[in-house]
Design an enzyme around this catalytic site. Structure first.
Site, PDB file in Angstrom:
ATOM      1  N   ASN A 205       0.853  -1.186   0.000  1.00 46.92           N
ATOM      2  CA  ASN A 205       0.000   0.000   0.000  1.00 46.92           C
ATOM      3  C   ASN A 205       0.892   1.241   0.000  1.00 46.92           C
ATOM      4  O   ASN A 205       2.124   1.131  -0.009  1.00 46.92           O
ATOM      5  CB  ASN A 205      -0.978  -0.014   1.181  1.00 46.92           C
ATOM      6  CG  ASN A 205      -0.274  -0.055   2.531  1.00 46.92           C
ATOM      7  OD1 ASN A 205       0.831   0.473   2.695  1.00 46.92           O
ATOM      8  ND2 ASN A 205      -0.910  -0.682   3.517  1.00 46.92           N
ATOM      9  N   SER A 206       0.294   2.415   0.022  1.00 47.80           N
ATOM     10  CA  SER A 206       1.081   3.655  -0.095  1.00 47.80           C
ATOM     11  C   SER A 206       2.114   3.788   1.012  1.00 47.80           C
ATOM     12  O   SER A 206       3.266   4.171   0.765  1.00 47.80           O
ATOM     13  CB  SER A 206       0.144   4.870  -0.080  1.00 47.80           C
ATOM     14  OG  SER A 206      -0.663   4.884  -1.227  1.00 47.80           O
ATOM     15  N   LYS A 207       1.715   3.487   2.249  1.00 46.20           N
ATOM     16  CA  LYS A 207       2.642   3.619   3.375  1.00 46.20           C
ATOM     17  C   LYS A 207       3.794   2.628   3.250  1.00 46.20           C
ATOM     18  O   LYS A 207       4.967   2.976   3.457  1.00 46.20           O
ATOM     19  CB  LYS A 207       1.915   3.414   4.696  1.00 46.20           C
ATOM     20  CG  LYS A 207       2.826   3.554   5.923  1.00 46.20           C
ATOM     21  CD  LYS A 207       2.079   3.299   7.209  1.00 46.20           C
ATOM     22  CE  LYS A 207       3.004   3.496   8.414  1.00 46.20           C
ATOM     23  NZ  LYS A 207       4.221   2.657   8.357  1.00 46.20           N
ATOM     24  N   GLU A 208       3.461   1.373   2.919  1.00 43.66           N
ATOM     25  CA  GLU A 208       4.504   0.352   2.776  1.00 43.66           C
ATOM     26  C   GLU A 208       5.461   0.703   1.639  1.00 43.66           C
ATOM     27  O   GLU A 208       6.668   0.473   1.743  1.00 43.66           O
ATOM     28  CB  GLU A 208       3.848  -1.011   2.540  1.00 43.66           C
ATOM     29  CG  GLU A 208       3.091  -1.534   3.762  1.00 43.66           C
ATOM     30  CD  GLU A 208       2.063  -2.600   3.425  1.00 43.66           C
ATOM     31  OE1 GLU A 208       1.551  -3.238   4.365  1.00 43.66           O
ATOM     32  OE2 GLU A 208       1.749  -2.785   2.226  1.00 43.66           O
ATOM     33  N   ASP A 275      -6.929  -7.344   1.927  1.00 47.88           N
ATOM     34  CA  ASP A 275      -7.023  -8.802   1.792  1.00 47.88           C
ATOM     35  C   ASP A 275      -7.889  -9.169   0.591  1.00 47.88           C
ATOM     36  O   ASP A 275      -7.572 -10.093  -0.172  1.00 47.88           O
ATOM     37  CB  ASP A 275      -7.639  -9.421   3.055  1.00 47.88           C
ATOM     38  CG  ASP A 275      -6.841  -9.140   4.307  1.00 47.88           C
ATOM     39  OD1 ASP A 275      -5.624  -8.942   4.194  1.00 47.88           O
ATOM     40  OD2 ASP A 275      -7.438  -9.134   5.399  1.00 47.88           O
TER      41      ASP A 275
END
EC number: 2.7.1.167
Length: 488
Positions: A205-208, A275
């Site tokens: 995701n964006s943060k990861e 998920d």
């Protein structure tokens, strides 16, 4: 445009090997009613609670909800939460759970306190062991996973950094899958993408993505450049960045960047939406979808998931309704395929507080008398279910030569009517068992019956329901129509 019917027809033939961190998700719904007299802390007046399989277990359930088979390998402690997860997964028809026990580990459990009215999360309490699996448990996981690789069409690693996907486990799975020519999707948690080296697709995701690159990607060009830098480290074929309301962007090793905008929906709860995305990607790619078709299918699934509360799964029927325009949805969407399909409709309608009506018949040759009863029945409820006698049932009741039309044809004609929301075929001579399963708020029959003659009226009135008799339209009956046609 996705050929969704062609793609989804292949879902049931696929097997996904899913490995990852299993957890128990609990949701406590209520409202803050006052401040505690014991301390300056809010008091939540609890209204209801629910428990779901979470983490990688939710990925497995989403795979199964799409009709694919899932072999799921995970880790659970020898505690109450672990026992509840084992019991729930053992009852999933399309999931084969291979859970390794670790007595030294607490099963991950997350309890979320949520506003019933606003759907906002107020507090979360976690029970978890963050330490990586021990060497002995690592080996047990690897021993469970490797024999399953030949059975899988695709492999999915769902990393929540709760101890299952150690570097050794990851390497064993990816290297083993590559030797067999199997594709591997990784939903990563570690900022070191090098540990996922050799995977087919990474889905941060964006943060990861920002954590892994160490820099922001404010536009498509900078995102693509940063993604390709990561791909060189991870030696993967493609990288997909999920960006919540901004959609998702896939950067392939070769070819153009693909961006799929998010669907415009009212977001109720984002728990588990990631998920749903990776599960849908895995099943779609296994079924033969190209990158763009898989992304668009996953985006549609995410839109369904975030509109639900709690850790949600997305069924194939829900996905189909979201992808295909209303005009192209066939009447078959309104025909219950199984008892489970019927139950899903009932659960969804009851959650919305809808008034459910029921009527039944053979409906061999649909005529104006039928239409009057069906229209009147629909006016008395929010959703109308029509119980339809099967071919064998009609033959027993009406004799040789009947039905004129088979049950499938009769069901499709009924389902095409605006007044009908669902058709359920039953095998018995009467719909008593079906009425017991549905428990309608309203039971409707034509006025050629007396109240005492209406099958199921005792069941409905005992629960506070209503029985309605609608005046029949004189001069119309299927039997008379058949006789007149035979003499013509």
């Amino acid at each position: 445009m996705i050929d969704f019917d062609g793609l989804s027809n292949a879902f049931s033939g696929q097997t996904v090997l899913c490995v990852g961190d299993l957890m128990l998700d609990e949701f406590v719904y209520g409202e803050i009613s006052r401040i505690s007299p014991e301390a300056p802390a809010p008091v939540i007046a609890v209204q209801r609670s629910e428990t779901n399989v979470g983490g990688a277990g939710n990925v497995a359930r989403n795979i199964a909800a799409l009709g694919a088979r899932c072999i799921f390998v995970g880790l659970a402690g020898e505690d109450d939460a672990g026992a509840r997860l084992r019991d729930t997964l053992s009852r999933e028809r399309l999931i084969e759970p291979l859970l390794i026990s670790d007595p030294a580990r607490s099963t991950t459990r997350k309890v979320r306190f949520v506003s019933e009215h606003f759907s906002t999360h107020m507090l979360r309490a976690d029970w978890e062991t963050l330490a990586p699996a021990s060497g002995e448990v690592e080996q047990a996981l690897i021993d469970a996973i490797l024999p399953q690789l030949p059975c899988a069409d695709i492999v999915l690693l769902s990393d929540y950094a709760k101890g299952v996907l150690t570097t050794r486990v990851i390497r064993s799975v990816i290297d083993g899958a590559r030797r067999l020519g199997k594709r591997v999707i990784v939903d990563p948690k570690s900022a070191d993408f090098g540990i996922y080296r050799g995977a087919t697709l990474l889905t941060p995701n964006s943060k990861e993505f920002t954590d892994a690159t160490g820099r922001r990607a404010d536009d498509q060009a900078s995102l693509a450049k940063a993604a390709r830098d990561l791909m060189r480290i991870a030696e993967c074929e493609a990288l997909l960045v999920t960006q919540s309301e901004r959609g998702m962007t896939l950067v392939p090793g070769e070819g153009e960047v693909i961006h799929v905008p998010a669907h415009t929906v009212k977001v109720r709860d984002v728990t588990g939406a990631g998920d749903t995305v990776v599960a849908t990607l895995a099943v779609s790619l296994a079924a033969g979808a190209d990158w763009e078709a898989a992304l668009r299918t996953a985006s549609a699934a995410a839109a369904v998931a975030v509109a639900k509360s709690g850790t949600a799964i997305v069924t194939l029927a829900e996905l189909r309704r979201n992808i295909l325009p209303p005009a192209s949805l066939a009447a078959e969407e309104k025909i219950a395929r199984s008892a489970g399909d019927l139950d899903q409709h009932l659960t969804a309608w009851r959650e919305q507080g809808l008034r459910i009506g029921f009527t039944n018949g053979c409906f061999d040759i649909l005529h104006p008398g039928h239409v009057k009863v069906l229209t009147g029945a629909r006016a008395a409820c929010d959703r109308l279910i029509v119980g339809l006698n099967s071919d064998a049932s009609v033959k027993r009741l009406k004799g040789e030569g009947r039905p004129i039309q088979n049950e499938r044809a009769r069901a499709e004609v009924l389902a095409a009517l605006e007044a009908v929301d669902l058709v359920a075929i039953f095998e018995e001579d009467t719909p008593l068992n079906l009425i017991g399963r549905i428990q309608p708020n309203v039971l409707v029959k034509g006025g050629d019956y007396s109240l005492e003659q209406v099958v199921g009226q005792e069941l409905v009135t005992a629960r506070g329901g209503e029985v309605i008799l609608i005046d029949i339209l004189q001069g119309f009956s299927t039997t008379s129509l058949v006789k007149r046609a035979g003499g013509a």
